[in-house]
Design an enzyme around this catalytic site. Structure first.
Site, PDB file in Angstrom:
ATOM      1  N   CYS A 178      -6.078   0.114   6.999  1.00  0.00           N
ATOM      2  CA  CYS A 178      -5.833   0.694   5.669  1.00  0.00           C
ATOM      3  C   CYS A 178      -6.943   1.682   5.292  1.00  0.00           C
ATOM      4  O   CYS A 178      -8.121   1.323   5.251  1.00  0.00           O
ATOM      5  CB  CYS A 178      -5.749  -0.417   4.629  1.00  0.00           C
ATOM      6  SG  CYS A 178      -5.388   0.200   2.968  1.00  0.00           S
ATOM      7  N   ASP A 223       0.460   3.768   1.693  1.00  0.00           N
ATOM      8  CA  ASP A 223       0.452   4.351   3.038  1.00  0.00           C
ATOM      9  C   ASP A 223       1.876   4.636   3.536  1.00  0.00           C
ATOM     10  O   ASP A 223       2.735   3.751   3.516  1.00  0.00           O
ATOM     11  CB  ASP A 223      -0.249   3.371   4.003  1.00  0.00           C
ATOM     12  CG  ASP A 223      -0.602   4.016   5.330  1.00  0.00           C
ATOM     13  OD1 ASP A 223       0.313   4.547   5.999  1.00  0.00           O
ATOM     14  OD2 ASP A 223      -1.791   4.002   5.702  1.00  0.00           O
ATOM     15  N   ARG A 273       3.054   4.814   6.304  1.00  0.00           N
ATOM     16  CA  ARG A 273       3.474   4.084   7.499  1.00  0.00           C
ATOM     17  C   ARG A 273       3.939   2.664   7.204  1.00  0.00           C
ATOM     18  O   ARG A 273       4.324   1.930   8.108  1.00  0.00           O
ATOM     19  CB  ARG A 273       2.322   4.055   8.517  1.00  0.00           C
ATOM     20  CG  ARG A 273       1.920   5.439   8.999  1.00  0.00           C
ATOM     21  CD  ARG A 273       0.571   5.427   9.674  1.00  0.00           C
ATOM     22  NE  ARG A 273      -0.504   5.110   8.732  1.00  0.00           N
ATOM     23  CZ  ARG A 273      -1.797   5.040   9.066  1.00  0.00           C
ATOM     24  NH1 ARG A 273      -2.152   5.261  10.323  1.00  0.00           N
ATOM     25  NH2 ARG A 273      -2.701   4.772   8.155  1.00  0.00           N
ATOM     26  N   CYS A 305       0.843  -1.192   0.000  1.00  0.00           N
ATOM     27  CA  CYS A 305       0.000   0.000   0.000  1.00  0.00           C
ATOM     28  C   CYS A 305       0.888   1.256   0.000  1.00  0.00           C
ATOM     29  O   CYS A 305       1.997   1.248   0.533  1.00  0.00           O
ATOM     30  CB  CYS A 305      -0.893   0.007   1.239  1.00  0.00           C
ATOM     31  SG  CYS A 305      -2.013   1.429   1.311  1.00  0.00           S
ATOM     32  N   HIS A 357      -2.177  -4.061   4.923  1.00  0.00           N
ATOM     33  CA  HIS A 357      -1.992  -3.669   6.327  1.00  0.00           C
ATOM     34  C   HIS A 357      -3.321  -3.398   6.995  1.00  0.00           C
ATOM     35  O   HIS A 357      -4.296  -3.001   6.348  1.00  0.00           O
ATOM     36  CB  HIS A 357      -1.063  -2.454   6.430  1.00  0.00           C
ATOM     37  CG  HIS A 357      -1.633  -1.177   5.880  1.00  0.00           C
ATOM     38  ND1 HIS A 357      -2.157  -0.193   6.690  1.00  0.00           N
ATOM     39  CD2 HIS A 357      -1.771  -0.730   4.618  1.00  0.00           C
ATOM     40  CE1 HIS A 357      -2.576   0.818   5.923  1.00  0.00           C
ATOM     41  NE2 HIS A 357      -2.357   0.511   4.668  1.00  0.00           N
TER      42      HIS A 357
HETATM   43 CO    CO Z   1      -3.367   1.292   3.074  1.00  0.00          CO
END
Ligand code: CO
Length: 205
Positions: free
Chosen positions: A99, A42, A44, A40, A96
């Site tokens: 999400c 993301d 993080r 992803c 994750h």
């Molecule tokens: Co995500």
């Protein structure tokens, strides 16, 4: 802000060079990663950091909610390069918990282009509605849906002509589905790996 970033980069490159003067010259000459990571976008969940890998050790494709669209030229191009040019042996599809993309796919309100992108997750939510309804709360349901999205993505990667061809040619490549916990920093194996044996099994049917 950008200046800070540039300064941090300078410090990092100097530190690396001082620790190992041949480091950049070796990396510039070739990359030979063992892993291809589909994850992803993301911020993080950076592949290198959470997997403890150095530059040069993982080839990476990331998109919102790590969706595997069968006609995504970006993902397919990266996958083809990873399999055919870099000869990676392990493909990791990593979702994750928590999400935002998965959450957006479960909401009724419009998100513009993202709704087109996230459509496969909406479809999964409909297909697994009974399983998802077993979960006690919204967060648990979304996290379970994130797991289904990884499992589905692993299947889709395995079904691409790129993997089918590689396996038919005897390549020992495995596609794994992992999920990362934002709350504890741990990767979990969803036990949905597909390897050359699976291909042989399917072909024999
Ligand atoms: Co995500």
């Amino acid at each position: 802000m950008l200046n800070d970033l540039m300064n941090r980069n300078r410090e990092w490159s100097e530190k690396r060079y001082n620790a190992d003067p041949g480091y950049f010259a070796r990396l510039a000459a070739q990359q030979a990663p063992e892993f291809f990571w589909i994850g992803c976008s993301d911020s993080r969940v950076p592949a290198n950091v959470v997997a403890g890998l150095d530059p040069g050790e993982v080839f990476v494709h990331r998109n919102v909610a790590n969706v595997v669209h069968s006609a995504d030229l970006n993902l397919l191009s990266a996958l083809e390069f990873a399999v055919e040019a870099l000869c990676v042996r392990e493909i990791i599809l990593c979702g994750h918990y928590g999400c935002g993309g998965v959450k957006a796919a479960t909401e009724a309100l419009p998100h513009g282009l993202a709704d087109h992108w996230l459509e496969p997750i909406r479809r999964l939510a409909r297909a697994y509605a009974v399983d998802l309804s077993q979960e006690t709360d919204g967060e648990a349901r979304r996290d379970r849906l994130a797991e289904f999205n990884v499992i589905e993505g692993v299947r889709r990667v395995a079904e691409t002509p790129i993997l089918q061809k590689a396996w038919a040619n005897g390549a020992d490549i495995r596609v794994h589905g992992l999920i990362y916990g934002l709350k504890d920093g741990r990767l979990r194996d969803l036990d949905c790996s597909i390897g050359p044996g699976h291909f042989e099994g399917k072909a024999a049917q």
